[in-house]
Design an enzyme around this catalytic site. Structure first.
Site, PDB file in Angstrom:
ATOM      1  N   SER A 134      41.150  41.258  38.277  1.00 22.04           N
ATOM      2  CA  SER A 134      40.165  40.462  39.021  1.00 22.04           C
ATOM      3  C   SER A 134      40.587  38.997  39.064  1.00 22.04           C
ATOM      4  O   SER A 134      41.535  38.580  38.396  1.00 22.04           O
ATOM      5  CB  SER A 134      38.805  40.568  38.325  1.00 22.04           C
ATOM      6  OG  SER A 134      38.861  39.859  37.098  1.00 22.04           O
ATOM      7  N   LYS A 135      39.840  38.259  39.846  1.00 19.36           N
ATOM      8  CA  LYS A 135      40.073  36.820  39.969  1.00 19.36           C
ATOM      9  C   LYS A 135      39.961  36.143  38.592  1.00 19.36           C
ATOM     10  O   LYS A 135      40.714  35.248  38.249  1.00 19.36           O
ATOM     11  CB  LYS A 135      38.996  36.283  40.916  1.00 19.36           C
ATOM     12  CG  LYS A 135      39.232  34.903  41.427  1.00 19.36           C
ATOM     13  CD  LYS A 135      38.305  34.661  42.596  1.00 19.36           C
ATOM     14  CE  LYS A 135      37.900  33.217  42.657  1.00 19.36           C
ATOM     15  NZ  LYS A 135      36.938  32.940  43.721  1.00 19.36           N
ATOM     16  N   ARG A 136      39.003  36.631  37.821  1.00 19.09           N
ATOM     17  CA  ARG A 136      38.775  36.089  36.479  1.00 19.09           C
ATOM     18  C   ARG A 136      40.002  36.225  35.577  1.00 19.09           C
ATOM     19  O   ARG A 136      40.312  35.350  34.777  1.00 19.09           O
ATOM     20  CB  ARG A 136      37.599  36.843  35.848  1.00 19.09           C
ATOM     21  CG  ARG A 136      36.749  36.021  34.943  1.00 19.09           C
ATOM     22  CD  ARG A 136      35.588  36.872  34.449  1.00 19.09           C
ATOM     23  NE  ARG A 136      35.689  37.044  32.993  1.00 19.09           N
ATOM     24  CZ  ARG A 136      35.459  36.075  32.116  1.00 19.09           C
ATOM     25  NH1 ARG A 136      35.104  34.893  32.527  1.00 19.09           N
ATOM     26  NH2 ARG A 136      35.545  36.296  30.818  1.00 19.09           N
ATOM     27  N   ASP A 137      40.710  37.362  35.739  1.00 17.27           N
ATOM     28  CA  ASP A 137      41.910  37.569  34.919  1.00 17.27           C
ATOM     29  C   ASP A 137      42.936  36.474  35.183  1.00 17.27           C
ATOM     30  O   ASP A 137      43.634  36.037  34.281  1.00 17.27           O
ATOM     31  CB  ASP A 137      42.546  38.935  35.223  1.00 17.27           C
ATOM     32  CG  ASP A 137      41.627  40.074  34.838  1.00 17.27           C
ATOM     33  OD1 ASP A 137      41.040  39.989  33.750  1.00 17.27           O
ATOM     34  OD2 ASP A 137      41.475  41.015  35.628  1.00 17.27           O
ATOM     35  N   GLY A 138      43.011  36.058  36.447  1.00 17.32           N
ATOM     36  CA  GLY A 138      43.936  34.998  36.808  1.00 17.32           C
ATOM     37  C   GLY A 138      43.562  33.707  36.099  1.00 17.32           C
ATOM     38  O   GLY A 138      44.413  32.998  35.558  1.00 17.32           O
TER      39      GLY A 138
END
Ligand code: GLU
Length: 499
Positions: free
Chosen positions: A261-265
């Site tokens: 997900s975007k959060r992982d980035g």
């Protein structure tokens, strides 16, 4: 029959890197099969439409060398390629299904639908939905009768068109990656095909267009697998043959489980979008592979191997190589762990492989004009992951050191070094043409006659000139800095660290 595939993004924001991989696999397959690749913009959901997203998709893919044979920006025989411009077509097809009884009108208000859901929930129905059973309690063609339904439609009463999903039917199809899929129709609800505003839902538009455009293979992300049985049902309802399906494995978090997900980035400090994106509403900026310094070749190579394998040990593939080697049957079933270290490894390789003149240009862009660009490239090419590091890793080429690494100084700035440095200065003063070769010769021939082994004091010399204990070839650094600067720096070190 020649192969025809499409990439069908919805312009709801920046294209996620997983979407880029879907586009890449479609492109590789089309090229390999000498087929056609279409870009279709699925923008029927106006409420989720985001300004600039379509342009972003086109630009990102163009940057990576993923090109289309047909699309909104290139034209083609199947135009238009934006679903919002094909609206009339979907309605026609929806009415065709109403005509043959495969779809029906429904007039329920939002409140009525809500009440039904609550009632079903209260009765502990597992999967409350509008289906062959519950539709019989609602306001639609089945309960009102065909004439009454038609009359209401003619009178302009708000309505939707729903798919008439059979109660008991086994839906089977073969996915090219996941093999046989069997789903019972009772798990599918009577999906809305045409909304009250006359716009189609994703499912209807997607099937109509794949049929109209002659798509032979639908290659898309695994998140669409649950929709596939419904799509099979729709093809059946129209009496059309369905294309072949290939659902690509998920991209997984760096830890190896759960969807990337975007959060992982954000957590892992890496991009999950191909290019930088600025949200037009919130102004929030998401970083991109491009702006982070990844070369398109590296991103393509990295993505190609996230879910596909060549069946050999080979890891380095140009786009041409990929087209040559690609096949759908080597796509993995299980998810692919997103490992940014691997992307960096590829980038390192492709930076090294760039011709020097290209690198020089890139370095010049990075720092504005610099006379040093060529020498920098020669010095740093083998050592960096990103082009910008060719400059940022060697700050001492632009500025004399203010500080000296203490750990190195305490070990290497010893009595021998203190004795050797003034001699080195003298030796360097004698060098006429100040290049690597001559500098090396002067030091290596000169120091031994003072009973000093050059190797013993090289780190001290490096420390005095760069402030740190390691880095690229020291002789080359000396050449780049030039005689006067080098001597000035050694003198300063003698003053600061002790003589
Ligand atoms: N519009 C869908 C998406 O945004 C397309 C799914 C498909 O390829 O069928 O991913």
């Amino acid at each position: 029959m020649s192969v025809k595939v499409r990439f069908a993004p919805s312009p709801t924001g920046p294209l996620h890197i997983g979407g880029v991989r879907t586009a890449l696999y479609n492109y590789l397959f089309a090229k390999k099969m000498e087929g056609t690749f279409i870009l279709r913009i699925e923008d029927t959901d106006q409420s989720r439409y985001v300004e600039g997203a379509e342009k972003y998709i086109e630009e990102s893919l163009a940057w990576l060398g993923i090109t289309f044979d047909e699309g909104p920006h290139v034209g083609g025989v199947n135009r238009p390629y934006r679903q919002s411009e094909r609206k009339a077509l979907y309605k026609e097809y929806a009415l065709q299904l109403v005509e043959n009884g495969k779809a029906y009108y429904a007039f329920d208000t939002a409140e009525e639908l809500d009440a039904m859901r609550k009632e079903l929930e209260a009765a502990k129905v597992d999967n409350p939905s509008y289906n062959a059973v519950t539709r019989m309690k609602m306001k639609n063609t089945f309960t009102l009768g065909r004439d009454e339904a038609d009359r209401r439609v003619s009178a302009g009463e708000p309505h939707v068109i729903r798919l008439n999903v059979p109660l008991k039917e086994e839906l089977r199809f073969k996915d090219l990656i996941r093999d046989n899929i069997v789903v019972h129709s009772s798990t599918i609800d009577d999906k809305v095909l045409l909304k009250a505003d006359g716009m189609p839902t994703y499912h209807l538009a997607n099937i109509v267009d794949d049929h109209e455009m002659g798509i032979t293979h639908v290659i898309r992300g695994e998140e669409w697998l649950p929709s596939a049985p419904l799509h099979i049902l729709l093809y059946k309802a129209f009496g059309w043959e369905h294309p072949q399906f290939a659902h690509l494995p998920l991209l997984l978090k760096p830890e190896g489980s759960g969807k990337l997900s975007k959060r992982d980035g954000l957590l892992g400090d890496f991009p999950v979008f191909p290019m930088e994106w600025k949200d037009p509403q919130s102004g929030e900026v998401s970083r991109g592979f491009k702006e982070d310094g990844y070369l398109p070749e590296a991103v393509v190579n990295f993505l190609a191997l996230l879910g596909w394998n060549p069946g050999t040990e080979q890891e380095l593939f140009s786009m041409e190589d990929l087209i040559e080697a690609f096949s759908l049957d080597r796509i993995n079933k299980s998810g692919a762990r997103f490992d940014i270290q691997k992307a960096k490894w590829f980038n390192q390789h492709y930076v090294k492989a760039l011709p020097n003149e290209v690198l020089v240009e890139l370095v010049e862009k990075e720092v504005g004009e610099t006379k040093l660009a060529e020498q920098l490239v020669q010095l740093m090419k083998e050592r960096v992951t990103f082009v910008r590091e060719i400059v940022s890793e060697v700050p001492y080429l632009f500025q004399e050191p203010e500080l000296y690494d203490e750990a190195v100084a305490s070990k290497k700035w010893d009595d021998l070094a203190k004795k050797a440095m003034p001699i080195v200065i003298e030796l360097l003063q004698t060098v006429e043409t100040f290049n690597t070769e001559n500098v090396h010769k002067a030091i290596w021939e000169g120091l031994p006659s003072h009973e000093i082994k050059p190797g013993k004091v090289m780190q001290a010399l490096r420390l005095s000139v760069t402030g740190i204990g390691n880095g690229p070839d020291l002789m080359l650094i000396l050449e780049i800095l030039g005689k006067d600067e080098v001597i000035k720096r050694i003198k300063k070190a003698l003053e600061t660290l002790g003589a």
